[in-house]
Structures are given as C-alpha cells and as structure tokens.
Design an enzyme around this catalytic site. Sequence first.
Site, short mmCIF file in Angstrom:
data_model
loop_
_atom_site.label_atom_id
_atom_site.label_comp_id
_atom_site.label_asym_id
_atom_site.label_seq_id
_atom_site.Cartn_x
_atom_site.Cartn_y
_atom_site.Cartn_z
CG ASP A 364 -50.97 31.86 1.40
OD1 ASP A 364 -51.49 31.04 0.63
OD2 ASP A 364 -50.41 32.91 1.03
CD GLU A 404 -50.30 27.29 -0.37
OE1 GLU A 404 -50.96 27.09 -1.41
OE2 GLU A 404 -50.13 28.41 0.13
#
Length: 729
Positions: A364, A404
């Site tokens: 993330d 990401e």
Amino acid sequence: MSAQRRRAKHPVKSAPLGLQAARVATLGAQLQSDGVHFALAAPHAQAVELCLFAPDGQTEVARLPMPTLRDGIWQGVLAAESGGAEGLIYGWRVHGPWSPKEGHRFNPAKLLLDPCAREVVGRYDGSDVHLGHDPAHPDRPDPRDNAATALKARVVADLPPLAQPRPAIDPAQRVIYELHVKGFTAQHPDVPPALRGSYAGLAHPASIDYLKALGVTTVSLLPIAFRADEARLLQMGLSNYWGYTPIAWAAPETRLWSGAEGSTPRSELRALVEALHGAGLEVILDVVYNHTAELDPHTGPTLSMRGIDNALYYHRNPQEPERTLDWTGCGNSVNLNEPLVLRVALDSLRRWVSEFGVDGFRFDLASTLARGTARVQYDFQPDGAFLSAVAQDPLLCNCLLVAEPWDLGLGGYRLGGFPPGWLEWNDRFRDTQRGFWLRHQNAPGEFATRLAGSSDVFNPALRGAHSSVNFITAHDGFTLRDLVSYAHRHNQANGEDNRDGHGHNLSINNGVEGPTQSADILAARARQSRALLAVLLLALGTPMLLAGDELGHTQRGNNNAYCQDNPISWIDWAQADASLRDFVRGVLALRRSLPLLQSHAWWAPVATASQPGAVWYRPDGHPMEQADWTLDDHGALMVLLCAAKTPLQGVVPQQVLILINAEGQEASFTLRPGAWLLRLSTDNGFVALPGDNQAQDKAQRLQARQTLPPTSLWIATLEGAAPHTPGDL
C-alpha cells in the site's frame, strides 16, 4: 516528573528472578528451549520494562527491567523456570524524556504493544486513556495507566513446516482476484454460518471451488494484519473494515478468526493458505508499512511505536520535530530508512512467507516506503533502503511483489518507477478504459497503448510485459456495477457528509442515478460492464479483478466503503448476476485457450519467434496512420495479433483479431482477408471456446464486412490456424 518517580508509584513488583542478560538475535519474543528471548528496538529510551500479565490479559503480575542495551536494542531472556513459556502475555513500558519538540514521547504510564507481536490480545476501544499526551494539556504526558485495556502480545511457538508446495504460476497466465476475507463469505449461503466472514470460511470448499471455476490464479487479500480502528469511527459505531490501520505487522487480525475449537488465528490463517495452495491458487497479502494506526501525534493514540521510540520509527519534520511528516494522509509515515525499523518490517514480511506460506505482497502507498532522507528532500529512491533490502533478501526477492506506486506527498506518483521484477497497479489503464468506453474520451493512441501493456510507462528493455497490473475497479472506489449506475458518489453512511472518496470517477449512470427498472438502461449497463471486463481480462499485462464485479455487486453508490463492515460491502450472493459470472468464466477460459492473449513478450510490429506481432487497423481495413491515433472522437479500431510464420508447408500461424467499438452507435468493419470465427462478443455475452473438433466448436463465421453494435468488443480467430502452446510466445 522524572521517569524514576513515575516507576516508584506503580504497585507491581519485579519478579524475584528477573530477566537474564543475553545477546538476543531476533526482535520481539522468540520461544526457545531455555525460555523466551525478548528484544525491543528503542535506542533513545533510558529504561525498558517487560510487563507480564495474567491469563485474563488485564491483570499485570510482574514488571521486569530489561538488563541489556546493545546497539539500540534492549535484550533479555525470561527463563523457562521463571515462566518463560508459550502463551505468556506481555507488553512494554518504556522510559525516557517527554520532549515532543525533540521528537520524544516516552510515557511509562502507557503499556505498549510489541511492534513484532505475532499474536495480539485485546482490542483498541478508542478511549482517550490510550493517548500519550494529556487531553487537557497536550504538551504534558498523560498520567493515567492504561494497562488493563491496552493491547498486549502473546508468546507463540513457530508453526510447523509448510506441508503444501507453493503453486508455480506462469506470470503470463496470472489473473489476480482482490477480495476481503470477511466480505467474500459473510453472506455466502454454502459456507456454514459459524465460518462465514473468517479465514476458515474462505478456506471452505464452497469458496475455493468458486475461485477455481471462475478461472483466477491469484487471490489478493485486503490487509489481514492486526489493526486498531480510528477512535472517530468507533464513536460512530463503525470500524476500519478494509484494515488499513495496522498496529502489529506480523500478527493476523483476530476478528477474521472463526474461533473454532482447537484453532488459533495463526493456525486458521495458515490452513487457509494451504487450502488455496492445494487448489493451485497463489496468495498475496495487501500490507501497510507506510503508516500505523497511531495516526497524528497530536490527536492519535500511543499504542506501540510512538511510545517505544517515536523519533526512531516515524519520519519527523526537520523544522518542527514534534510533527510527523505525512505522505499517507493518515497522520504519520514510517521511517524505513532507519535500519532498526527496516528490520522490524522485513522480519514481519519473512514471517508471512516462511510461517504462513504466502506467495507475495501488494504494498500500500509503496512510494512512501522508498522515500529517502532529508538529504535528498525525501525524494523517491528506487535504490533506497527498503527496495534494496527486499531485492537482496533470498526469501523476499523470490516473492510476487506488487506496488501501489504512489502516495499523497510531493513527487509521490511513481508509476513505472519501481525496479525490474516488481508489478505495479496501473491507474492510467483504469482511467483510460473508463474514459474510452463510458465517456467517449481519450484518443485511440492512448487506448491502444494501455491495451498493449503500457510500454510507455514500463521500459520494455528492463521490465516484463506483465509488469502492469491492469484494473478497472479495486477496493478503493466504485464497484463495476456502480461505475455504470452512478454519476456521483453516495458516501453519506461514512459520516463525513459525503466529502470523502474520489470525486473524479469517470462513471456514468445511463440516465438514472442508481437502481432502475428501465430495461434499456439495464441493458446499456450490462453491455458496458461486459466490454470493460473483456478489455481488462484480455489486455497485455496482469489483470486484476475486484471480487464481486463478476456478480454485479453494488455498494449502493458508496465509493469509499472502508468503514462499512456490513451488507454495503459484503458480497450479496443471493442477488448474484449469474449470466455476468458465466461471461467472465468464459472470457478467462478463452484467454487460456489463446496463447496470443497471454504473451510473455511485448507486442511487436512484426511477429518473431519470441514476440507476437500486433498490427492496428481502422474500421475500413486500412492500417492506422499517424493522424488516426489522435482523433478524440474515434472509438472504433482493430488490432491483429499474429504468431510468427512457420516453416512448415501449408501451416497457417495463429492469428487473433480484436474489434473494438467504444462509440455510441454501430460501426462497420472491413475484416482482414481470411475465414474468421467469432469467439467473443461483449454486446450479447457470447463466448465460444475452440472445441476438440469442429462439431464441438460453437464459433460463428463472420462476413468480410461486419457491423458491431455500440459499446462492444469482439474476438475472432482464423479458421485452420496452427495451434500454439503458451511457451511458444
């Protein structure tokens, strides 16, 4: 008040035997034959106490000073005869200066969770007793003791060696399926009620059989590390359902455990991974190392790292050390440039792999992990500490690594900037396809570049053709059904007056906002959904499908359902769109049957033995010219994929023709010479797989001139072409 005076006020006495001085190799608590070896990274601390608790997890029974500080790590061994055994519940009290202006927030009145905890006892309740600072006087430490309700760690034994071998998934054949452990089975009628919403529920044959029948290869689980929900959400009766507020990187979330007798959260998660492996499915975890649940130091709780050594674990503002740098939007950013912090993170990653058997990770806000120090203005460093450490780690470098590739800070958007071997979420694919199919935006050149793997982003000389993780939707945003049903977000249930969530979604409602009984509108939404799913699953790269999109799952227009642990987020199996599910199964089966659609190599202008050829045509059959690529209102084109010519006399190389009409009206196409068989048409959901013989093959023969309905994608193959295996390309 001095740290010594604070210690004297506590009624708990040290145990007679105490801790033995020793050199401890592993951070956290490691069970050994002679007892439990403890180690805590806190170089700025003046003293550290190991606090032991009764089995109820609330009563503190001993407080033992850590005897050794070596290289910034406090170390000691609790001998077996002194109670050092499996199941022991413990926490930390860390002494040092309360000096926020220097970045120090030590407060021994607060019991702290071990950052390396492998199993967590308790649950954060949002009470202000867990604040390190006095709520009435934020510049002072809070004197209240929080031990009774604070999070603690439990000493656990290592899990036995893995029984199942890991699946060997060909990168060109990988199809990622992003799901939430609870949301996938919370309402699944074929999963026993006692197991729904748990690791065991996802491991149930009904779940795994569905995944296998669908045709995906890789299950990507939303965060399952132990989390602490924001106090603001708890006060509203909500929770951080997605799990992006971690507080123990190496401990499974206990709320996803079924509680079945004879199991633990760790054993049940391990059984889930082994069940998925047994079905030939990979498992990757969404992990959050960019921030923690402690949020902003001025408003957030002191649960672990902040109280252990705030100046070590978090990036701080050089001009205002009392403030953390926040590139995550969550109040803090973890400082992985610090070797000790990096060690905590890497140790947890290795445990997920070695103990639980996971195959990889989706990181993330991965740009935050690769930011440098103040010396380089905290810029993204592709050869920085974290990325370099992962690259040289013999265990982690062989995992599937997905980034990401952005965060919220200056210079944080780094799509294409991660090292070779990494996969990256490609939001340009998402936005291009949404704009092209739903808004009639984006020129054909942009569409074609995304369909062909985004070679302008991922340097073909360094990166593989599967580097782009293509997606239309993900957990963060609209579901596919909502993407074609809502022009605006509807996030009122989140309690932020509909201000949260993305405002720029490139979505449409086709004339009615939300549910409708109009047959025409429903048909248009179905056509758009099938076209988007087909282009996602057939484009060059690694496709990622959001769980439930193939079932028509709706979140009622909520495009930020991070806090909705309820039927808004849970897949409604009773309302599943069976025809859409069958269409997706068919598209994935067609992808597997046509090697040209799962190439290991980038498409080339001319086919070679190792690269498929890709030639682009206008609807009139003429090759695309330079001016054609930039026409914003031009949504119809063709691409011919072909294998290299074979030296065998009379053998025709495999060819696949993709016809695209993203316009709002019919388009006439002049096909390339040859006998073309229709394999896929998204306008009506038709899929015909190549059969073992002509009688079994349901493909339809196309005319030399063919009219495509609006918003449609067709796939055709050349009759009589030579078969190929995936290894040929």
